[in-house]
Design a protein around this motif. Structure first.
Motif, PDB file in Angstrom:
ATOM      1  N   SER A  51     -15.571  37.451  35.463  1.00  0.00           N
ATOM      2  CA  SER A  51     -16.594  37.781  34.712  1.00  0.00           C
ATOM      3  C   SER A  51     -17.973  38.641  35.116  1.00  0.00           C
ATOM      4  O   SER A  51     -18.144  39.618  36.409  1.00  0.00           O
ATOM      5  N   VAL A  52     -18.158  39.892  33.859  1.00  0.00           N
ATOM      6  CA  VAL A  52     -18.192  40.971  34.239  1.00  0.00           C
ATOM      7  C   VAL A  52     -19.991  40.390  34.590  1.00  0.00           C
ATOM      8  O   VAL A  52     -20.960  41.179  35.479  1.00  0.00           O
ATOM      9  N   ALA A  53     -20.679  39.671  33.799  1.00  0.00           N
ATOM     10  CA  ALA A  53     -21.492  38.947  33.855  1.00  0.00           C
ATOM     11  C   ALA A  53     -22.505  39.461  36.028  1.00  0.00           C
ATOM     12  O   ALA A  53     -22.988  38.945  37.006  1.00  0.00           O
ATOM     13  N   GLN A  54     -20.729  38.228  36.655  1.00  0.00           N
ATOM     14  CA  GLN A  54     -21.078  38.257  37.678  1.00  0.00           C
ATOM     15  C   GLN A  54     -20.889  38.929  39.070  1.00  0.00           C
ATOM     16  O   GLN A  54     -21.931  38.967  39.886  1.00  0.00           O
ATOM     17  N   SER A  55     -20.163  39.848  38.271  1.00  0.00           N
ATOM     18  CA  SER A  55     -20.028  41.431  39.417  1.00  0.00           C
ATOM     19  C   SER A  55     -21.448  41.673  39.718  1.00  0.00           C
ATOM     20  O   SER A  55     -21.612  42.110  40.049  1.00  0.00           O
ATOM     21  N   TRP A  56     -22.138  42.144  38.771  1.00  0.00           N
ATOM     22  CA  TRP A  56     -23.686  41.732  38.949  1.00  0.00           C
ATOM     23  C   TRP A  56     -24.607  41.448  39.457  1.00  0.00           C
ATOM     24  O   TRP A  56     -25.229  41.550  40.658  1.00  0.00           O
ATOM     25  N   ALA A  72      -9.548  47.019  30.273  1.00  0.00           N
ATOM     26  CA  ALA A  72     -10.375  48.194  30.248  1.00  0.00           C
ATOM     27  C   ALA A  72     -12.241  48.759  31.113  1.00  0.00           C
ATOM     28  O   ALA A  72     -11.973  49.573  29.991  1.00  0.00           O
ATOM     29  N   GLU A  73     -12.473  47.760  30.962  1.00  0.00           N
ATOM     30  CA  GLU A  73     -14.093  47.687  31.820  1.00  0.00           C
ATOM     31  C   GLU A  73     -13.789  48.990  32.710  1.00  0.00           C
ATOM     32  O   GLU A  73     -14.302  49.676  32.872  1.00  0.00           O
ATOM     33  N   ILE A  74     -12.194  49.633  32.942  1.00  0.00           N
ATOM     34  CA  ILE A  74     -12.823  51.100  34.411  1.00  0.00           C
ATOM     35  C   ILE A  74     -12.772  52.114  33.247  1.00  0.00           C
ATOM     36  O   ILE A  74     -12.980  52.660  34.031  1.00  0.00           O
ATOM     37  N   PHE A  75     -13.034  52.157  32.198  1.00  0.00           N
ATOM     38  CA  PHE A  75     -13.644  53.294  31.105  1.00  0.00           C
ATOM     39  C   PHE A  75     -15.004  53.116  30.936  1.00  0.00           C
ATOM     40  O   PHE A  75     -15.181  54.176  30.399  1.00  0.00           O
ATOM     41  N   GLY A  76     -15.694  51.853  30.833  1.00  0.00           N
ATOM     42  CA  GLY A  76     -16.890  52.584  31.305  1.00  0.00           C
ATOM     43  C   GLY A  76     -17.765  52.622  29.604  1.00  0.00           C
ATOM     44  O   GLY A  76     -16.772  51.770  28.989  1.00  0.00           O
ATOM     45  N   GLU A  77     -18.300  53.465  29.059  1.00  0.00           N
ATOM     46  CA  GLU A  77     -19.311  53.807  27.921  1.00  0.00           C
ATOM     47  C   GLU A  77     -17.960  55.336  27.661  1.00  0.00           C
ATOM     48  O   GLU A  77     -18.450  55.780  28.082  1.00  0.00           O
ATOM     49  N   PRO A  78     -17.096  54.665  27.517  1.00  0.00           N
ATOM     50  CA  PRO A  78     -16.123  56.605  26.998  1.00  0.00           C
ATOM     51  C   PRO A  78     -15.817  56.672  26.192  1.00  0.00           C
ATOM     52  O   PRO A  78     -17.258  56.400  25.187  1.00  0.00           O
ATOM     53  N   ALA A  79     -16.113  58.149  26.725  1.00  0.00           N
ATOM     54  CA  ALA A  79     -16.509  59.346  24.829  1.00  0.00           C
ATOM     55  C   ALA A  79     -16.155  59.664  24.444  1.00  0.00           C
ATOM     56  O   ALA A  79     -16.775  59.680  22.736  1.00  0.00           O
ATOM     57  N   THR A  80     -15.005  58.898  23.997  1.00  0.00           N
ATOM     58  CA  THR A  80     -13.777  59.393  22.624  1.00  0.00           C
ATOM     59  C   THR A  80     -13.196  57.709  22.467  1.00  0.00           C
ATOM     60  O   THR A  80     -13.022  57.029  23.762  1.00  0.00           O
ATOM     61  N   SER A  81     -12.756  57.008  21.238  1.00  0.00           N
ATOM     62  CA  SER A  81     -12.065  56.576  21.224  1.00  0.00           C
ATOM     63  C   SER A  81     -11.179  56.977  20.124  1.00  0.00           C
ATOM     64  O   SER A  81     -11.527  57.450  19.081  1.00  0.00           O
ATOM     65  N   PRO A  82      -9.756  56.316  20.562  1.00  0.00           N
ATOM     66  CA  PRO A  82      -9.377  55.433  21.245  1.00  0.00           C
ATOM     67  C   PRO A  82      -9.659  55.751  22.325  1.00  0.00           C
ATOM     68  O   PRO A  82      -9.305  56.419  22.938  1.00  0.00           O
ATOM     69  N   GLN A  83      -8.995  54.905  23.406  1.00  0.00           N
ATOM     70  CA  GLN A  83      -8.413  55.462  25.193  1.00  0.00           C
ATOM     71  C   GLN A  83      -7.605  54.667  25.366  1.00  0.00           C
ATOM     72  O   GLN A  83      -6.444  54.302  24.443  1.00  0.00           O
ATOM     73  N   ASP A  84      -6.708  55.940  26.378  1.00  0.00           N
ATOM     74  CA  ASP A  84      -5.242  55.916  26.400  1.00  0.00           C
ATOM     75  C   ASP A  84      -4.971  55.853  27.679  1.00  0.00           C
ATOM     76  O   ASP A  84      -6.560  55.984  28.795  1.00  0.00           O
ATOM     77  N   GLU A  85      -4.059  56.257  28.663  1.00  0.00           N
ATOM     78  CA  GLU A  85      -3.757  56.487  30.322  1.00  0.00           C
ATOM     79  C   GLU A  85      -4.546  57.634  30.210  1.00  0.00           C
ATOM     80  O   GLU A  85      -4.832  57.503  31.903  1.00  0.00           O
ATOM     81  N   ASP A  86      -4.901  58.582  29.697  1.00  0.00           N
ATOM     82  CA  ASP A  86      -4.963  60.144  30.667  1.00  0.00           C
ATOM     83  C   ASP A  86      -7.088  59.915  29.699  1.00  0.00           C
ATOM     84  O   ASP A  86      -7.472  61.008  30.466  1.00  0.00           O
ATOM     85  N   THR A  87      -8.000  58.787  30.052  1.00  0.00           N
ATOM     86  CA  THR A  87      -8.758  59.243  29.418  1.00  0.00           C
ATOM     87  C   THR A  87      -9.675  58.468  30.855  1.00  0.00           C
ATOM     88  O   THR A  87      -8.773  57.988  32.067  1.00  0.00           O
ATOM     89  N   PRO A  88     -10.787  59.739  31.019  1.00  0.00           N
ATOM     90  CA  PRO A  88     -11.332  59.473  32.401  1.00  0.00           C
ATOM     91  C   PRO A  88     -11.704  57.583  32.607  1.00  0.00           C
ATOM     92  O   PRO A  88     -12.388  56.890  32.509  1.00  0.00           O
ATOM     93  N   VAL A  89     -11.481  57.500  34.186  1.00  0.00           N
ATOM     94  CA  VAL A  89     -12.019  56.315  35.121  1.00  0.00           C
ATOM     95  C   VAL A  89     -12.939  56.197  35.181  1.00  0.00           C
ATOM     96  O   VAL A  89     -13.323  56.754  35.818  1.00  0.00           O
ATOM     97  N   ALA A  90     -14.291  56.189  35.026  1.00  0.00           N
ATOM     98  CA  ALA A  90     -16.027  56.622  34.439  1.00  0.00           C
ATOM     99  C   ALA A  90     -16.374  55.362  34.633  1.00  0.00           C
ATOM    100  O   ALA A  90     -17.378  54.429  33.353  1.00  0.00           O
ATOM    101  N   PRO A  91     -16.045  53.895  35.784  1.00  0.00           N
ATOM    102  CA  PRO A  91     -16.824  52.336  35.127  1.00  0.00           C
ATOM    103  C   PRO A  91     -18.031  52.339  35.574  1.00  0.00           C
ATOM    104  O   PRO A  91     -18.873  52.905  35.686  1.00  0.00           O
TER     105      PRO A  91
END
Length: 310
Positions: free
Chosen positions: A79-84, A120-139
């Motif tokens: 749960s993302v909500a529980q993580s807060w 996919a939550e490891i990508f946070g609010e990604p600047a580009t879509s779609p995301q792939d394995e090279d997308t910056p990890v920015a939760p």
């Protein structure tokens, strides 16, 4: 005979994975928190071991004793909500315990195949879509941060010789989803309204867009990754995003209710902080190197979940 260890067998993915492994003739072991109850859908052939993944020493003893050929780490506070509200607990279970399990696998030997269920939550609010394995990890939430720690640690252990793959799983659904997940809340709520047991469905952000797939397909990706010649990180996704509103509309449509807008209320109190606008994955690497493809379209997933509520 191949021997596998599953953590998180009580979840949606864990149950499908256990069924598939048993069908393949694998000797399946699973770590469970509750000794007195076999998790729902868990095959009787699965050998259960009482324990807490966060108890590193006890879990390591179990792993070393079993010496499994395959380890699938699906256990997590999901749960993302529980993580807060409980970021320390989530970081311990989703991050630290996963990293410790990786080290336990390495200590068993290089024959072990390890699959980490990332998000996919490891990508946070990604600047580009779609995301792939090279997308910056920015939760952008504690859940994603804990998953990111485990995800990055998989690559570290790969460099030490462990056959370890991290699968960045985008949203994937089935009738086995608990009702605390928005998709199951939708299908259960729509069914209740259609059957006259409820008159309103209350949700949070209807505009959030997610890449929704079919859970058994994502379990298939785990097996393919475990048995691949070379371990890697893989984005597992359909490549198509839909909004929560789209999911609601599809569910009501299948239930025979076209004029549904007045039956749904958006409660700002249910909106998560820092919720990504859109998460959509590019699974090209999984398609090319694992031969993986999703088998089910969005509308069919919704239909199957609504039908299961009857």
């Amino acid at each position: 005979m191949t021997r596998a260890l599953i953590t998180g067998v009580g979840g949606q993915d864990g149950s499908y994975l256990a069924e598939r492994l048993v069908a393949d003739g694998v000797e399946v072991h699973a770590l469970v928190l509750d000794e007195g109850r076999r998790p729902p859908y868990c095959p009787s052939e699965v050998i259960l071991h009482l324990g807490d993944l966060a108890d590193v020493e006890a879990t390591r003893r179990l792993v070393v004793d079993l010496a499994p050929d395959e380890i699938y780490n699906l256990a997590a506070i999901s749960s993302v909500a529980q993580s807060w509200s409980e970021p320390d607990l989530v970081s311990r279970v989703n991050g630290f315990a996963a990293v410790a399990l990786l080290e336990s696998a390495r200590q068993v030997g290089e024959h072990v195949r390890f699959v980490q269920a990332s998000s996919a939550e490891i990508f946070g609010e990604p600047a580009t879509s779609p995301q792939d394995e090279d997308t910056p990890v920015a939760p952008t939430n504690p859940y994603g941060a804990a998953k990111a720690y485990a995800h990055l640690s998989v690559a570290v252990q790969r460099r030490r010789g462990l056959h370890a793959s991290s699968l960045v799983l985008y949203n994937h659904e089935s009738p086995r989803r608990p009702e605390r997940f928005v998709t199951r809340k939708i299908t259960a709520g729509v069914a209740a309204i259609a059957q006259g047991r409820a008159d309103e469905l209350v949700l949070g952000n209807l505009s959030a867009r997610r890449d929704w797939g079919w859970a058994p397909d994502y379990v298939e990706a785990m097996l393919l990754a475990a048995r691949a010649d070379e371990p890697q990180d893989f984005v597992i996704a359909t490549g198509v995003a839909h909004s929560v509103r789209d999911f609601v509309a599809a569910a009501f449509r299948h239930a025979g209710i076209e004029d549904w807008e007045g039956l749904v209320r958006s409660d700002p109190g249910l909106t998560r902080p820092a919720d990504a606008t859109e998460l959509r994955g590019d699974a090209t690497r999984a398609r090319e190197r694992l031969g993986w493809r999703p088998s089910m379209q969005f509308d069919e997933i919704v239909i199957r979940m609504v039908d299961a509520e009857q």
